[in-house]
Design an enzyme around this catalytic site. Structure first.
Site, PDB file in Angstrom:
ATOM      1  N   ASN A  19       0.863  -1.189   0.000  1.00 13.55           N
ATOM      2  CA  ASN A  19       0.000   0.000   0.000  1.00 13.55           C
ATOM      3  C   ASN A  19       0.906   1.249   0.000  1.00 13.55           C
ATOM      4  OD1 ASN A  19      -1.377   2.271   1.135  1.00 13.55           O
ATOM      5  ND2 ASN A  19      -3.045   0.926   1.734  1.00 13.55           N
ATOM      6  N   ASP A  21      -0.057   4.494  -0.052  1.00 15.23           N
ATOM      7  CA  ASP A  21      -0.750   5.736   0.350  1.00 15.23           C
ATOM      8  C   ASP A  21       0.188   6.761   0.985  1.00 15.23           C
ATOM      9  OD1 ASP A  21      -3.096   4.496  -0.364  1.00 15.23           O
ATOM     10  OD2 ASP A  21      -3.829   4.215   1.683  1.00 15.23           O
ATOM     11  N   HIS A  22       1.064   6.264   1.864  1.00 14.83           N
ATOM     12  CA  HIS A  22       1.820   7.240   2.660  1.00 14.83           C
ATOM     13  C   HIS A  22       3.049   7.806   1.940  1.00 14.83           C
ATOM     14  CE1 HIS A  22      -1.114   6.974   5.657  1.00 14.83           C
ATOM     15  NE2 HIS A  22      -1.010   5.659   5.694  1.00 14.83           N
ATOM     16  N   ARG A  30       4.341  18.818   1.050  1.00 14.81           N
ATOM     17  CA  ARG A  30       4.906  19.992   0.374  1.00 14.81           C
ATOM     18  C   ARG A  30       4.158  20.378  -0.896  1.00 14.81           C
ATOM     19  NH1 ARG A  30      10.146  21.692   2.078  1.00 14.81           N
ATOM     20  NH2 ARG A  30       9.890  21.628   4.330  1.00 14.81           N
ATOM     21  N   HIS A  55      -5.573   3.714  -1.469  1.00 17.58           N
ATOM     22  CA  HIS A  55      -6.884   4.107  -0.942  1.00 17.58           C
ATOM     23  C   HIS A  55      -7.176   5.542  -1.353  1.00 17.58           C
ATOM     24  CE1 HIS A  55      -9.563   4.386   2.969  1.00 17.58           C
ATOM     25  NE2 HIS A  55     -10.204   4.733   1.870  1.00 17.58           N
ATOM     26  N   ARG A  57      -9.281   8.359  -0.641  1.00 14.55           N
ATOM     27  CA  ARG A  57     -10.237   8.786   0.393  1.00 14.55           C
ATOM     28  C   ARG A  57     -11.061   9.970  -0.114  1.00 14.55           C
ATOM     29  NH1 ARG A  57      -8.728   6.592   5.764  1.00 14.55           N
ATOM     30  NH2 ARG A  57     -10.462   7.817   6.495  1.00 14.55           N
ATOM     31  N   ARG A  61      -6.693  12.944   1.230  1.00 13.37           N
ATOM     32  CA  ARG A  61      -5.595  13.372   2.109  1.00 13.37           C
ATOM     33  C   ARG A  61      -4.244  12.792   1.682  1.00 13.37           C
ATOM     34  NH1 ARG A  61      -7.179  10.157   7.600  1.00 13.37           N
ATOM     35  NH2 ARG A  61      -9.164  11.187   7.217  1.00 13.37           N
ATOM     36  N   HIS A  62      -4.252  11.665   0.967  1.00 11.77           N
ATOM     37  CA  HIS A  62      -2.968  11.154   0.446  1.00 11.77           C
ATOM     38  C   HIS A  62      -3.080  10.891  -1.061  1.00 11.77           C
ATOM     39  CE1 HIS A  62      -5.024   7.500   1.696  1.00 11.77           C
ATOM     40  NE2 HIS A  62      -4.676   7.623   2.974  1.00 11.77           N
ATOM     41  N   GLU A  82      -8.683   0.663  -2.739  1.00 12.15           N
ATOM     42  CA  GLU A  82      -9.509   0.693  -1.531  1.00 12.15           C
ATOM     43  C   GLU A  82     -10.454   1.880  -1.655  1.00 12.15           C
ATOM     44  OE1 GLU A  82      -6.139  -1.076   1.494  1.00 12.15           O
ATOM     45  OE2 GLU A  82      -6.910   0.946   1.792  1.00 12.15           O
ATOM     46  N   THR A 112      -6.921   6.687  10.394  1.00  6.91           N
ATOM     47  CA  THR A 112      -6.808   5.583   9.460  1.00  6.91           C
ATOM     48  C   THR A 112      -8.091   4.767   9.566  1.00  6.91           C
ATOM     49  OG1 THR A 112      -5.460   3.663   8.832  1.00  6.91           O
ATOM     50  CG2 THR A 112      -5.621   4.136  11.186  1.00  6.91           C
ATOM     51  N   THR A 113      -8.235   3.709   8.744  1.00  4.06           N
ATOM     52  CA  THR A 113      -9.467   2.921   8.766  1.00  4.06           C
ATOM     53  C   THR A 113      -9.562   2.191  10.103  1.00  4.06           C
ATOM     54  OG1 THR A 113      -9.067   2.632   6.406  1.00  4.06           O
ATOM     55  CG2 THR A 113     -10.835   1.332   7.371  1.00  4.06           C
ATOM     56  N   GLU A 163     -11.238  -9.194   3.367  1.00  2.54           N
ATOM     57  CA  GLU A 163      -9.946  -8.843   3.970  1.00  2.54           C
ATOM     58  C   GLU A 163     -10.183  -8.640   5.459  1.00  2.54           C
ATOM     59  OE1 GLU A 163      -7.353  -6.152   1.929  1.00  2.54           O
ATOM     60  OE2 GLU A 163      -6.432  -5.461   3.790  1.00  2.54           O
ATOM     61  N   HIS A 202      -3.590  -4.341   7.922  1.00  4.53           N
ATOM     62  CA  HIS A 202      -3.697  -3.157   8.768  1.00  4.53           C
ATOM     63  C   HIS A 202      -2.767  -3.292   9.967  1.00  4.53           C
ATOM     64  CE1 HIS A 202      -5.140   0.561  10.465  1.00  4.53           C
ATOM     65  NE2 HIS A 202      -5.711   0.769   9.307  1.00  4.53           N
ATOM     66  N   GLY A 203      -1.815  -2.370  10.010  1.00  3.11           N
ATOM     67  CA  GLY A 203      -0.912  -2.297  11.156  1.00  3.11           C
ATOM     68  C   GLY A 203       0.204  -3.332  11.153  1.00  3.11           C
ATOM     69  N   GLY A 224       1.161  -1.230   4.377  1.00  2.00           N
ATOM     70  CA  GLY A 224       1.567   0.068   3.875  1.00  2.00           C
ATOM     71  C   GLY A 224       2.369   0.907   4.842  1.00  2.00           C
ATOM     72  N   HIS A 225       1.712   1.392   5.898  1.00  2.49           N
ATOM     73  CA  HIS A 225       2.314   2.415   6.744  1.00  2.49           C
ATOM     74  C   HIS A 225       3.675   2.005   7.272  1.00  2.49           C
ATOM     75  CE1 HIS A 225       2.884   4.755  10.486  1.00  2.49           C
ATOM     76  NE2 HIS A 225       2.377   5.731   9.758  1.00  2.49           N
TER      77      HIS A 225
HETATM   78  N1  PXP Z   1      -5.928  -3.046   4.195  1.00  2.00           N
HETATM   79  C1  PXP Z   1      -6.887  -2.086   4.225  1.00  2.00           C
HETATM   80  C2  PXP Z   1      -8.260  -2.460   3.767  1.00  2.00           C
HETATM   81  C3  PXP Z   1      -6.584  -0.773   4.623  1.00  2.00           C
HETATM   82  O1  PXP Z   1      -7.555   0.164   4.655  1.00  2.00           O
HETATM   83  C4  PXP Z   1      -5.250  -0.452   4.972  1.00  2.00           C
HETATM   84  C5  PXP Z   1      -4.907   0.959   5.343  1.00  2.00           C
HETATM   85  O2  PXP Z   1      -5.147   1.799   4.264  1.00  2.00           O
HETATM   86  C6  PXP Z   1      -4.296  -1.475   4.909  1.00  2.00           C
HETATM   87  C7  PXP Z   1      -4.656  -2.762   4.543  1.00  2.00           C
HETATM   88  C8  PXP Z   1      -2.854  -1.213   5.220  1.00  2.00           C
HETATM   89  O3  PXP Z   1      -2.709  -0.841   6.549  1.00  2.00           O
HETATM   90  P1  PXP Z   1      -1.298  -0.277   7.029  1.00  2.00           P
HETATM   91  O4  PXP Z   1      -1.041   0.976   6.268  1.00  2.00           O
HETATM   92  O5  PXP Z   1      -1.498  -0.069   8.492  1.00  2.00           O
HETATM   93  O6  PXP Z   1      -0.270  -1.338   6.735  1.00  2.00           O
END
Ligand code: PXP
Length: 260
Positions: A19, A21-22, A30, A55, A57, A61-62, A82, A112-113, A163, A202-203, A224-225
């Protein structure tokens, strides 16, 4: 809690969706073009990712609309979009036709979600989105908590994929951590028994990925993060390679234990 009987081979490969996104979060700090999420996607692909997740949103935001257009056009790996179940996001998905769309809940103020979709309570709202995405050939997945009622409702809705939200497991400590892990194991077994392909995310981090990767019914992790954060210290290529290696090692060890 007893894990339901397995219906899939525990040796099935485990895919990694990165992912990005970040990368866009840092770029947006910037307002320019750097760092570019498409470049990150290419590096992730070279380093062993099997897919790219982004994702879009409501508040942008990203990831931006332009990013989705560029990712859909320029990357070779399957794109997993997403999205919230809104007409606006449906129009984006139908315009770009990603390989997959993961429907997630979205609250404006959340960082976050925060939790999974309420498929049980929101079924009537979800049906037309699932149907229109599926009719466009997009593989639909629902992001849900590892909860039996939600999994059964997802199966009733006819989606091919769920998921499982791993956030509570990743944040838990001690006995609570073991309880959350058992919930995910049970949920993955149930999803598989009901014929659903099971993903998770997630996480997840280097520390938490192993026990999730060891669950044989889970076919894909979306991360992702942590990877983007770790990339600051060791580079994205190295972070993705290490995550891939930890996933593969945990999977191979678990498969060895099951077949021994
Ligand atoms: N899966 C889903 C459905 C998510 O919404 C996210 C966060 O956007 C992730 C996975 C990835 O989570 P993380 O960025 O915490 O790894």
């Amino acid at each position: 809690m007893t894990t339901p009987a397995r219906t899939t081979s525990p040796a099935l490969p485990l895919r990694l969706g990165v992912n990005i996104d970040h990368v866009a979060t840092i770029r947006n700090a910037r307002g320019g073009d750097h760092p570019d999420p498409v470049r990150a996607a290419r590096i992730a692909a070279e380093a062993g990712a099997d897919g790219i997740t982004a994702h879009l949103r409501e508040d942008r935001r990203h990831i931006s609309d332009r990013d989705i257009r560029a990712l859909a056009r320029d990357i070779e790996l399957p794109l997993n979009l997403e999205m919230a179940a809104t007409e606006e996001m449906l129009a984006v998905a139908l315009a770009h036709r990603p390989h997959a769309a993961c429907i997630v809940p979205e609250k404006r103020r959340e960082l976050t979600t925060e939790g999974g979709l309420d498929v049980v309570g929101g079924c009537d709202h979800l049906v037309p989105f699932v149907e229109r995405l599926a009719a466009a050939g997009i593989r639909v997945s629902l992001f849900i908590d590892p909860d039996s009622a939600q999994i059964e409702a997802a199966a009733d809705l006819g989606v091919p994929v769920v998921e499982l939200h791993t956030g509570a497991y990743c944040e838990a400590t001690g006995a609570a951590c073991e309880r959350e892990l058992e919930r995910i194991r049970y949920a993955a077994g149930l999803a598989s028994t009901l014929g659903l392909e099971c993903h998770a995310g997630h996480g997840l981090s280097f520390e938490t990925v192993g026990k999730i990767a060891a669950i044989g019914e889970i076919r894909e992790l979306n991360i992702g993060h942590f990877l983007v954060g770790e990339a600051i210290f060791c580079g994205l290529d190295s972070a993705v390679k290490r995550m891939r290696a930890l996933m593969d090692k945990a999977r191979a060890e678990a498969t060895g234990r099951r077949t021994a």
